[in-house]
Scaffold this motif. Structure first.
Motif, PDB file in Angstrom:
ATOM      1  N   GLU A  58     -14.435 -19.391  60.606  1.00 29.44           N
ATOM      2  CA  GLU A  58     -13.846 -18.776  59.421  1.00 29.44           C
ATOM      3  C   GLU A  58     -12.595 -18.022  59.844  1.00 29.44           C
ATOM      4  O   GLU A  58     -12.522 -17.498  60.952  1.00 29.44           O
ATOM      5  CB  GLU A  58     -14.853 -17.800  58.808  1.00 29.44           C
ATOM      6  CG  GLU A  58     -14.348 -17.046  57.626  1.00 29.44           C
ATOM      7  CD  GLU A  58     -15.395 -16.077  57.072  1.00 29.44           C
ATOM      8  OE1 GLU A  58     -16.004 -15.340  57.882  1.00 29.44           O
ATOM      9  OE2 GLU A  58     -15.590 -16.065  55.862  1.00 29.44           O
ATOM     10  N   HIS A  75     -11.515 -22.454  54.231  1.00 26.24           N
ATOM     11  CA  HIS A  75     -12.283 -21.727  55.243  1.00 26.24           C
ATOM     12  C   HIS A  75     -11.648 -20.371  55.586  1.00 26.24           C
ATOM     13  O   HIS A  75     -11.779 -19.887  56.716  1.00 26.24           O
ATOM     14  CB  HIS A  75     -12.490 -22.571  56.504  1.00 26.24           C
ATOM     15  CG  HIS A  75     -13.078 -23.911  56.224  1.00 26.24           C
ATOM     16  ND1 HIS A  75     -14.377 -24.085  55.828  1.00 26.24           N
ATOM     17  CD2 HIS A  75     -12.522 -25.145  56.242  1.00 26.24           C
ATOM     18  CE1 HIS A  75     -14.605 -25.366  55.628  1.00 26.24           C
ATOM     19  NE2 HIS A  75     -13.490 -26.029  55.876  1.00 26.24           N
ATOM     20  N   CYS A  76     -10.945 -19.794  54.643  1.00 29.72           N
ATOM     21  CA  CYS A  76     -10.318 -18.480  54.827  1.00 29.72           C
ATOM     22  C   CYS A  76     -10.847 -17.512  53.784  1.00 29.72           C
ATOM     23  O   CYS A  76     -11.266 -17.924  52.702  1.00 29.72           O
ATOM     24  CB  CYS A  76      -8.797 -18.570  54.657  1.00 29.72           C
ATOM     25  SG  CYS A  76      -7.969 -19.487  55.945  1.00 29.72           S
TER      26      CYS A  76
END
Length: 110
Positions: A58, A75-76
């Motif tokens: 992440e 994925h942030c």
């Protein structure tokens, strides 16, 4: 970067990027110099490069301008600046440092 619960400090923002360094393109100066549209593209590009190279589970994007990104890259997640203070205290002061209640400043645990 945190590896097996251990903070690995990295100054990746100082690495070369285009005609300068990453920090100059994705930081406040880059936003002011290039405008929001180009700045957003630079942030997406930098996150993609770092993600490909470091393969994190992440990515936390912090800083006061994270709200100007709109949609975050895959994925942030957005980080909170209060966490940066806490992380800095832990990194440089050791585990005996903790954050006091909001507005009270930091205090040392004994």
């Amino acid at each position: 970067m945190i590896v097996d619960g251990i903070v690995e400090p990295m100054e990746l923002g100082h690495l070369p990027y285009k005609k300068g360094i990453y920090e100059g393109y994705v930081g406040r100066a880059g936003l002011e110099r290039h405008g929001k549209k180009k700045w957003r593209r630079h942030v997406a590009d930098v996150v993609a490069r770092f993600t490909a190279a470091l393969e994190p589970d992440e990515t936390v994007i912090g800083g006061g301008n994270v709200t100007k990104l709109g949609k975050l890259p895959p994925h942030c997640r957005a980080g909170d600046n209060a966490n940066a203070l806490y992380g800095g205290l832990r990194l440089w002061g050791g585990k005996e440092y903790a954050l006091a209640p909001a507005g009270a400043g930091s205090q040392r645990r004994t």
